[in-house]
Write an enzyme that holds these catalytic residues in place. Sequence first.
Site, PDB file in Angstrom:
ATOM      1  N   ILE A  15       0.787  -1.286   0.104  1.00  0.00           N
ATOM      2  CA  ILE A  15       0.128   0.097  -0.041  1.00  0.00           C
ATOM      3  C   ILE A  15       0.753   1.082  -0.073  1.00  0.00           C
ATOM      4  O   ILE A  15       0.622   2.166  -0.560  1.00  0.00           O
ATOM      5  CB  ILE A  15      -1.082  -0.077   1.217  1.00  0.00           C
ATOM      6  CG1 ILE A  15      -2.145  -1.163   1.042  1.00  0.00           C
ATOM      7  CG2 ILE A  15      -1.741   1.355   1.317  1.00  0.00           C
ATOM      8  CD1 ILE A  15      -2.674  -1.577   2.457  1.00  0.00           C
ATOM      9  N   TYR A 155      -2.860 -10.029  16.143  1.00  0.00           N
ATOM     10  CA  TYR A 155      -2.851  -8.878  15.023  1.00  0.00           C
ATOM     11  C   TYR A 155      -3.811  -7.728  15.124  1.00  0.00           C
ATOM     12  O   TYR A 155      -3.802  -6.665  15.088  1.00  0.00           O
ATOM     13  CB  TYR A 155      -2.808  -9.474  13.649  1.00  0.00           C
ATOM     14  CG  TYR A 155      -3.105  -8.460  12.345  1.00  0.00           C
ATOM     15  CD1 TYR A 155      -2.292  -7.585  12.311  1.00  0.00           C
ATOM     16  CD2 TYR A 155      -4.222  -8.317  11.816  1.00  0.00           C
ATOM     17  CE1 TYR A 155      -2.277  -6.750  11.253  1.00  0.00           C
ATOM     18  CE2 TYR A 155      -4.510  -7.348  10.742  1.00  0.00           C
ATOM     19  CZ  TYR A 155      -3.438  -6.518  10.335  1.00  0.00           C
ATOM     20  OH  TYR A 155      -3.657  -5.595   9.723  1.00  0.00           O
TER      21      TYR A 155
END
Length: 342
Positions: A15, A155
Amino acid sequence: MKKRRILITGSAGFIGYHLANVLLADGYRVQGFDGMTDYYDVALKRRRHAMLLESPNFSAKEGLLEDQREFDNLCDEFRPEIIVHLAAQAGVRYSLENPRAYIDSNIVGTFNVMEAARRLEVDHLLMASTSSVYGANVDMPFKETTKADSQLTIYAATKKANESMAHSYAHLWNIPTTMFRFFTVYGPWGRPDLALFKFVSAILEDRPIDIYNHGDMYRDFTYVGDLVRGIRLLIDTVPKPPENRLVLEGDSISPVAPYRIVNIGNSNKIKLLDFVEAIEEALGKKAIYNYMPMQMGDVPATWADASLLQSLTGYRPETDIRQGIASFVEWYRDYYNIQGIK
């Protein structure tokens, strides 16, 4: 005219690379920072950075966010006006194997970024979160104002912690902060651990692909070009202090801080088997299916309500999965020099 200075952490990532390209095209001076960890092929990361470095307005520094002195030195030298924090230990499944990496990178590293933003009094701090923070929620599409306290992996938990940490800093130090929650991003230059990359590689090499929950899985697949356009527009959408703002209907903006959470997703729940079918169509080749039970920590579905993004920016992601997958397959064949079918 003086170029605005923007720092991107994770600039060699999937990204970060795409966002840096967009910002360079818009005339920003971009400083990248990336740890180049070996979670996946470092050559892919180095190639992304090498292409960005072809621009005279891009510079890059390698280092770990956990090393506060090194990161602070870079920030003091570059003096960013805006920080976009994308660097993180990624991967829901890897967090089952190596949870400490998520604490080091996503908690300690993010704290160092927030400290730099506080010290430099940046105009806007933007930080990546994830749809995984919605965890066990079943009321979909997911809205930013929905309570999200049931994370299922370390996470997701670290990303929710980042949101809470950022809110406290926005409140205490008046740092305009936007958190964006990503939904299953895919596209050219994607990560090898992501489903699209793994599926294309396996199908081309006649290896089976693992289909979890026996195919009864749904995801809000978001094309990377759409995602970074959303981030680009949010950079200019700076949350205002409580005493100086109008609140939109459905806005997630904090009542006590210049802080907002925004979903960036395609708002279109796609069945995993339909996603695979689109890959088969792009490749001109059928997959070998290996049906598996649900993986620990995974969720059967994600689906974004992107109304707030549209209200704030006038933009809503809309790339069709067939178009997006075809773009990835074209890139994959070119990058790995693969000829043959289609």
